[in-house]
Design an enzyme around this catalytic site. Structure first.
Site, short mmCIF file in Angstrom:
data_model
loop_
_atom_site.label_atom_id
_atom_site.label_comp_id
_atom_site.label_asym_id
_atom_site.label_seq_id
_atom_site.Cartn_x
_atom_site.Cartn_y
_atom_site.Cartn_z
N SER A 193 -7.17 -7.49 12.55
CA SER A 193 -6.66 -6.52 11.58
C SER A 193 -5.25 -6.04 11.95
CB SER A 193 -7.66 -5.37 11.44
OG SER A 193 -7.38 -4.58 10.31
N ASP B 47 -12.92 -9.47 1.94
CA ASP B 47 -12.32 -8.37 2.71
C ASP B 47 -11.82 -7.27 1.76
OD1 ASP B 47 -10.81 -6.71 4.38
OD2 ASP B 47 -10.14 -8.37 5.62
N HIS C 226 -14.52 -7.28 6.05
CA HIS C 226 -13.47 -7.03 7.06
C HIS C 226 -14.12 -7.08 8.44
CE1 HIS C 226 -9.45 -5.84 8.19
NE2 HIS C 226 -9.90 -4.82 8.90
#
Length: 225
Positions: A117, A168, A200
């Site tokens: 991320s 996501d 995610h």
């Protein structure tokens, strides 16, 4: 660039019990800390028993969560704000990478970076601007911060694997294709893997792909050496 903030975090020594011959730096996402990714060390140690692992905590307290850290604020997500935040944060990550390589007596060719991320954002931003290429970068569920000047600012072109969940809701899946196009245009060897039904996060298949990539980039280095 801004002054560097000293980073540190949880560590894992080589599984073979010897002095490290490789280094894996794990970069966490927004609102997490180094403990979030150091848990991957036992998995990657199976193929890299000679590697030391370190997962530094990002330099700032997270401004969107009651605990955890951030590489930079994501309160504003316009490209200019992302670039400004990443430019400030890379000073600290650059210094940390230099420090860890020196600590273990290793070189960039002995280093891989695995990130998730926001960690992927800062990994790509920083490593592409370092004078020497690391052995490789694995980026899960991230994006490439594109200030429109990467082709001017890029200094090294390590091989990159990007892995992203198709569902996501945090970082859009389309960011992976956008990153691939920009990186390829800059001459960076990049491969991408979509993970169906994944939101995610990091799934088992993604970890297997990442492990294979890490093994491959180091095997290539051995062949060249």
């Amino acid at each position: 660039m801004s002054s560097a903030i000293s980073l540190d975090g949880p560590r894992s020594e080589p599984a073979n019990g010897e002095a490290p011959e490789k280094l894996v730096i794990l970069l966490h996402g927004l609102g997490a800390d180094g403990n979030d990714l150091i848990a991957l060390a036992p998995l990657f140690s199976q193929i890299l028993p000679e590697a030391a692992f370190v997962a530094p905590n990002a330099p700032e307290a997270c401004d969107m969560a009651p605990s955890g850290y951030q590489w930079f604020s994501l309160q504003e997500r316009e490209p200019q704000a992302l670039h400004k935040g990443a430019e400030a944060a890379r000073t600290s990550l650059d210094a940390f990478i230099d420090q860890e390589l020196e600590r273990h007596g290793l070189e960039e060719k002995d280093l891989v970076v695995v990130a998730f991320s926001q960690g992927t954002m800062i990994a790509l931003y920083t490593c592409l601007r370092r004078p020497n290429a690391c052995a490789g970068i694995v980026g899960f569920s991230g994006l490439l911060i594109d200030n429109g000047r990467l082709d001017e600012e890029i200094r090294s072109r390590p091989p990159i694997m990007l892995i992203h969940g198709e569902e996501d809701p945090v970082v859009p899946f389309e960011c992976m294709d956008a990153a691939e196009k920009t990186l390829s245009a800059c001459g960076v060897p990049v491969q991408t893997h979509a993970r169906p039904e994944l939101e995610h996060g990091i799934d088992q298949d993604g970890l297997v792909m990442a492990a294979g990539f890490l093994q491959a980039v180091f095997d290539k280095e051995l062949e060249q050496g």
